[in-house]
Design an enzyme around this catalytic site. Structure first.
Site, PDB file in Angstrom:
ATOM      1  N   LYS A 109       0.845  -1.192   0.000  1.00 44.09           N
ATOM      2  CA  LYS A 109       0.000   0.000   0.000  1.00 44.09           C
ATOM      3  C   LYS A 109       0.883   1.246   0.000  1.00 44.09           C
ATOM      4  O   LYS A 109       0.952   1.989   0.976  1.00 44.09           O
ATOM      5  CB  LYS A 109      -0.960  -0.032   1.188  1.00 44.09           C
ATOM      6  CG  LYS A 109      -1.881  -1.258   1.129  1.00 44.09           C
ATOM      7  CD  LYS A 109      -3.010  -1.220   2.115  1.00 44.09           C
ATOM      8  CE  LYS A 109      -3.940  -2.412   1.916  1.00 44.09           C
ATOM      9  NZ  LYS A 109      -5.127  -2.391   2.780  1.00 44.09           N
ATOM     10  N   ALA A 143      -4.032  -6.248   9.434  1.00 42.61           N
ATOM     11  CA  ALA A 143      -3.432  -7.577   9.583  1.00 42.61           C
ATOM     12  C   ALA A 143      -3.829  -8.230  10.903  1.00 42.61           C
ATOM     13  O   ALA A 143      -4.087  -9.438  10.962  1.00 42.61           O
ATOM     14  CB  ALA A 143      -1.908  -7.469   9.489  1.00 42.61           C
ATOM     15  N   LYS A 194      -5.244   6.793   1.477  1.00 41.61           N
ATOM     16  CA  LYS A 194      -5.888   6.571   2.771  1.00 41.61           C
ATOM     17  C   LYS A 194      -4.869   6.616   3.904  1.00 41.61           C
ATOM     18  O   LYS A 194      -5.201   7.010   5.025  1.00 41.61           O
ATOM     19  CB  LYS A 194      -6.694   5.261   2.765  1.00 41.61           C
ATOM     20  CG  LYS A 194      -5.901   3.997   2.412  1.00 41.61           C
ATOM     21  CD  LYS A 194      -5.383   3.272   3.622  1.00 41.61           C
ATOM     22  CE  LYS A 194      -4.640   2.007   3.233  1.00 41.61           C
ATOM     23  NZ  LYS A 194      -4.176   1.232   4.376  1.00 41.61           N
ATOM     24  N   ARG A 258      -1.144   2.097  11.879  1.00 38.63           N
ATOM     25  CA  ARG A 258       0.183   2.675  12.126  1.00 38.63           C
ATOM     26  C   ARG A 258       0.221   4.141  11.707  1.00 38.63           C
ATOM     27  O   ARG A 258       0.873   4.965  12.350  1.00 38.63           O
ATOM     28  CB  ARG A 258       1.235   1.918  11.322  1.00 38.63           C
ATOM     29  CG  ARG A 258       1.364   0.459  11.658  1.00 38.63           C
ATOM     30  CD  ARG A 258       2.378  -0.194  10.720  1.00 38.63           C
ATOM     31  NE  ARG A 258       2.363  -1.643  10.859  1.00 38.63           N
ATOM     32  CZ  ARG A 258       3.132  -2.451  10.159  1.00 38.63           C
ATOM     33  NH1 ARG A 258       3.951  -1.943   9.266  1.00 38.63           N
ATOM     34  NH2 ARG A 258       3.087  -3.751  10.342  1.00 38.63           N
ATOM     35  N   ASN A 259      -0.462   4.448  10.605  1.00 39.69           N
ATOM     36  CA  ASN A 259      -0.417   5.814  10.083  1.00 39.69           C
ATOM     37  C   ASN A 259      -1.162   6.784  11.004  1.00 39.69           C
ATOM     38  O   ASN A 259      -0.689   7.892  11.235  1.00 39.69           O
ATOM     39  CB  ASN A 259      -0.988   5.840   8.669  1.00 39.69           C
ATOM     40  CG  ASN A 259      -0.082   5.108   7.697  1.00 39.69           C
ATOM     41  OD1 ASN A 259       0.942   5.622   7.270  1.00 39.69           O
ATOM     42  ND2 ASN A 259      -0.439   3.873   7.363  1.00 39.69           N
TER      43      ASN A 259
END
Length: 331
Positions: A109, A143, A194, A258-259
């Site tokens: 991604k 995940a 995103k 995470r982002n």
């Protein structure tokens, strides 16, 4: 009828581990390229990835591990690439085996840094893989939740519908619902954007903006995404489908993101460097922000959220100042 043949995973992180679990459950054999031999040895000894999703156990007798990417490419027909986008080129530097006759699936991604290429464009231009032999995996799919077998929806994009359908059958299970699409470019770009918008959401969270504003931010983000996708690859698509809007929402809101976590740290006053060190994981949106900003210099799409995140991360503009300017542009 297309047969995916023998399938291998390229990458050793959490998303690679989750996809490996899905695939091996169906095929009972996979190849798995990991860069580090010590990780492979620990995996074989423990029966799980020693660094990511350690609660997910595997029958290691069903896995052929190798740190030699050439061995994996030589012996497998379908290659699922699940590495962080900034490191894909370095993983492939040692590759001597041709990829042109393989079915390449990218679950990455992000864009290829410096080149600002989509992964599908990269494999096509650099490795001569026909677009009909390139697929991508998209959709809202942390995940961690896939590993916990929580219901998830994945979309396989490919120019060849038959090949896309064949790979969905590998992924489908009682907790994975799948569908196909031919919008590879749209899926890949939305997967990058995103992450950028999730960083924005995290920055706003770190600055103590509430849920009311987060909803407005996400509403503007999907409009910004739609404008960009229409400009870069005009075709009839429903941007409210799960592979676009759904992925945006889960990445923007979830604690697994995470982002968003990275953005929250920036909003709280961390420098980019200190946030990256403390996270110990890759926030792909950091790299994606720069790539998308450079890509949009040629397209001139109105993208105030992308611009705001870029200014904060790369121009070192104060998050308080930049987000205040952004809020004044929303309605």
């Amino acid at each position: 009828m297309f047969n995916c043949g023998k399938i291998a995973i390229v990458g050793g992180g959490s998303w690679a581990t989750a996809i490996a679990k899905i695939v091996v459950r169906h095929t009972h054999h996979i190849g798995w390229y990991m860069r580090r031999d010590d990780r492979i040895e620990d995996f074989k000894r423990l029966g799980h990835n020693p660094a990511y999703l350690m609660s997910v156990h595997f029958d290691v007798d069903e896995i052929y591990f190798s740190s030699d990417i050439n061995k994996i490419v030589e012996n497998y027909d379908t290659l699922v690439f699940v590495t962080p986008s900034p490191y894909l080129k370095s993983h492939l530097k040692k590759l001597k085996t041709r990829l042109h006759d393989k079915f390449v699936v990218t679950a990455i991604k992000g864009l290829i840094s410096e080149d600002n290429l989509l992964c599908s464009e990269f494999f096509h231009q650099v490795y001569d893989v026909p677009y009909a032999n390139i697929a991508c995996i998209g959709g809202p799919s942390h995940a961690e939740e896939v590993a916990l077998e929580r219901l998830s929806y994945l979309t396989v994009g490919c120019a060849d519908k038959v090949k896309a359908k064949a790979f969905t059958e590998i992924l489908s299970s009682d907790f994975i619902k799948t569908k196909t699409s031919q919008d590879v470019v749209g899926i890949e770009y939305s997967s990058v954007l995103k992450n950028v918008y999730a960083i924005a959401a995290g920055i706003c969270s770190g600055l103590k903006y509430g849920d009311n504003f987060q909803a407005v931010l996400m509403a503007n983000a999907v409009q910004e995404m739609a404008r960009f996708l229409s400009a870069v690859h005009p075709l009839e698509r429903n941007v409210y489908d799960s592979v676009y809007l759904g992925d945006l929402l889960v990445t923007g809101y979830s604690n697994f993101s995470r982002n968003r976590t990275f953005g929250t740290m920036i909003g709280k006053g961390y420098s980019v460097k200190s946030a990256q060190i403390e996270m110990e994981m890759i926030a792909e949106g950091y790299f994606g922000t720069k790539c998308m900003k450079e890509t949009n210099r040629h397209l001139h799409v109105n993208m105030p959220i992308l611009d705001a995140v870029y200014n904060i991360l790369y121009e070192k503009i104060s998050p308080q100042v930049e987000i205040k300017l952004l809020t004044d542009s929303f309605r």
